[in-house]
Design a protein around this motif. Structure first.
Motif, mmCIF file in Angstrom:
data_model
loop_
_atom_site.group_PDB
_atom_site.id
_atom_site.type_symbol
_atom_site.label_atom_id
_atom_site.label_comp_id
_atom_site.label_asym_id
_atom_site.label_seq_id
_atom_site.Cartn_x
_atom_site.Cartn_y
_atom_site.Cartn_z
ATOM 1 N N LEU A 98 0.827 -1.212 0.000
ATOM 2 C CA LEU A 98 0.000 0.000 0.000
ATOM 3 C C LEU A 98 0.859 1.259 0.000
ATOM 4 C CD1 LEU A 98 -2.823 -1.041 2.495
ATOM 5 C CD2 LEU A 98 -2.874 -1.073 -0.001
ATOM 6 N N THR A 99 1.896 1.269 0.834
ATOM 7 C CA THR A 99 2.787 2.431 0.898
ATOM 8 C C THR A 99 3.505 2.644 -0.427
ATOM 9 O OG1 THR A 99 3.136 2.147 3.276
ATOM 10 C CG2 THR A 99 4.763 3.452 2.081
ATOM 11 N N GLU A 128 -2.615 -13.924 2.329
ATOM 12 C CA GLU A 128 -3.812 -13.222 2.811
ATOM 13 C C GLU A 128 -3.548 -11.719 2.931
ATOM 14 O OE1 GLU A 128 -6.233 -15.156 5.870
ATOM 15 O OE2 GLU A 128 -4.811 -16.815 5.809
ATOM 16 N N GLU A 129 -2.326 -11.354 3.299
ATOM 17 C CA GLU A 129 -1.972 -9.927 3.344
ATOM 18 C C GLU A 129 -1.971 -9.332 1.942
ATOM 19 O OE1 GLU A 129 1.017 -7.936 5.631
ATOM 20 O OE2 GLU A 129 1.379 -9.746 6.817
ATOM 21 N N GLU A 135 -7.236 -5.905 -2.596
ATOM 22 C CA GLU A 135 -8.644 -5.516 -2.448
ATOM 23 C C GLU A 135 -8.761 -4.032 -2.141
ATOM 24 O OE1 GLU A 135 -12.765 -6.661 -2.409
ATOM 25 O OE2 GLU A 135 -10.923 -7.597 -3.126
ATOM 26 N N ALA A 136 -7.915 -3.537 -1.242
ATOM 27 C CA ALA A 136 -7.950 -2.117 -0.881
ATOM 28 C C ALA A 136 -7.570 -1.238 -2.066
ATOM 29 C CB ALA A 136 -7.005 -1.861 0.296
ATOM 30 N N LEU A 137 -6.566 -1.664 -2.837
ATOM 31 C CA LEU A 137 -6.114 -0.869 -3.978
ATOM 32 C C LEU A 137 -7.157 -0.837 -5.090
ATOM 33 C CD1 LEU A 137 -2.406 -2.075 -4.090
ATOM 34 C CD2 LEU A 137 -3.191 0.227 -3.507
ATOM 35 N N GLU A 138 -7.825 -1.956 -5.305
ATOM 36 C CA GLU A 138 -8.874 -1.978 -6.334
ATOM 37 C C GLU A 138 -10.070 -1.134 -5.920
ATOM 38 O OE1 GLU A 138 -10.642 -5.380 -9.161
ATOM 39 O OE2 GLU A 138 -11.181 -5.627 -7.046
ATOM 40 N N VAL A 143 -5.380 1.102 -8.335
ATOM 41 C CA VAL A 143 -4.821 0.108 -9.249
ATOM 42 C C VAL A 143 -5.975 -0.593 -9.958
ATOM 43 C CG1 VAL A 143 -3.458 -2.003 -9.488
ATOM 44 C CG2 VAL A 143 -2.782 -0.282 -7.804
ATOM 45 N N ARG A 144 -5.840 -0.753 -11.275
ATOM 46 C CA ARG A 144 -6.899 -1.375 -12.066
ATOM 47 C C ARG A 144 -6.674 -2.858 -12.322
ATOM 48 N NH1 ARG A 144 -8.536 3.451 -16.403
ATOM 49 N NH2 ARG A 144 -9.280 4.897 -14.791
#
Length: 308
Positions: A98-99, A128-129, A135-138, A143-144
């Motif tokens: 994420l960072t 899982e991480e 999931e968060a980025l989508e 992020v596409r």
């Protein structure tokens, strides 16, 4: 230029990608000209990584793009994360993914990446991480599409079990001389050569079965980073074959070498890491060449392989 649609990925992308690893060696103005040159040649796909110049390649690209009239929406921007050389580790943790994306977008001066690749395996990653990060980025729109770089089959299988998003790309080394991705199939069960060793566990065929597009890096290299085989004295037979076909098709030897990869029915893309405008033209010329079945084998065997 030839274009293709990546299954579960971006559509209408150029089969030649401009790799941006060497951009830190250029000024912002020079990068702007290189971007314009690429677009003029039909390239609309650009490959980055957080480790390229420790972020400087992305920053240089973001600053340079603003010096052009090219629209962001006309480009496909890809970056990779996970190689943390400053910490001497590979890191696929949720926090780092994420960072890394946030920092890449800041450097690129963009709102989203078309594609994010996980860059080489993290030996102690938690799938899982990774799934939570994707999931968060989508959901955030940052992020596409998603994929990997230099990742083997079993790790792909584990990721696919946990990650909801399709993995649409895998970057792998391939050239006429560094053809280990292909060789083992030819030499299967042959004790007389090390080329029979299965180094990739059928990775090429697995990617084809799973609709994962291969992006070939170092397409003119022999060894890993030992040098370019075009005009190299250690490869006289290969260069003779390249010269004959270059004359036939009225293109450069580099273009023929790249066309060899594009001829493979897996429909790969090729990453051009050059910052030389003339060399970039040679890469783009390759998409005008359709090698015959015989010519593909002619080049393969000229690089030193033999049919068993």
């Amino acid at each position: 230029m030839q274009y293709q649609n990546i299954k579960n990925g971006p559509s209408e992308v150029s089969r030649i990608i401009l790799g941006c690893m060497r951009m830190p060696s250029l000024s912002v103005q020079e990068v702007a000209r290189q971007i314009e040159k690429a677009v003029e040649g039909g390239i609309n796909f650009f490959d980055h990584a957080t480790c390229y110049g420790r972020g400087e390649a992305e920053k240089r690209f973001g600053d340079a793009l603003r010096e052009t009239s090219i629209k962001r929406e006309d480009l496909r921007i890809q970056s990779k994360c996970g190689l943390c050389f400053e910490r001497n580790e590979f890191d696929w943790t949720k926090e780092n993914i994420l960072t890394s994306v946030d920092e890449s977008l800041q450097r690129l001066k963009m709102d989203y990446l078309d594609v994010l690749l996980l860059h080489r395996p993290d030996l102690i990653y938690d799938p899982e991480e990774v799934a939570e990060a994707f999931e968060a980025l989508e959901k955030s729109g940052k992020v596409r599409f998603f994929g990997v770089s230099n990742v083997p089959m079993m790790q792909l299988k584990v990721l696919k079990k946990f990650v909801k998003q399709p993995l649409s790309i895998n970057q792998l080394q391939l050239s006429i001389t560094a053809s280990q991705l292909i060789d083992q199939t030819l030499y299967v069960n042959d004790l007389t050569t090390d080329l029979s060793l299965d180094r990739d566990n059928g990775l090429l065929d697995y990617c084809r079965l799973e609709d994962i597009t291969i992006q070939a890096w170092s397409p003119l290299q022999f060894g890993k980073f030992e040098g370019c085989f075009v005009d190299h004295p250690d490869f006289p037979e290969l260069n003779q074959a390249l010269s004959e076909l270059a004359e036939k098709y009225k293109v450069s030897k580099t273009a023929i070498a790249i066309a060899w990869i594009l001829r493979h029915p897996a429909k790969m893309q090729v990453i051009a890491g050059t910052m030389n405008p003339k060399h970039l033209e040679d890469y783009c010329e390759a998409t005008k060449v359709e090698l015959t079945h015989h010519e593909w084998y002619q080049l393969y065997l000229a690089s030193g392989k033999k049919l068993p």
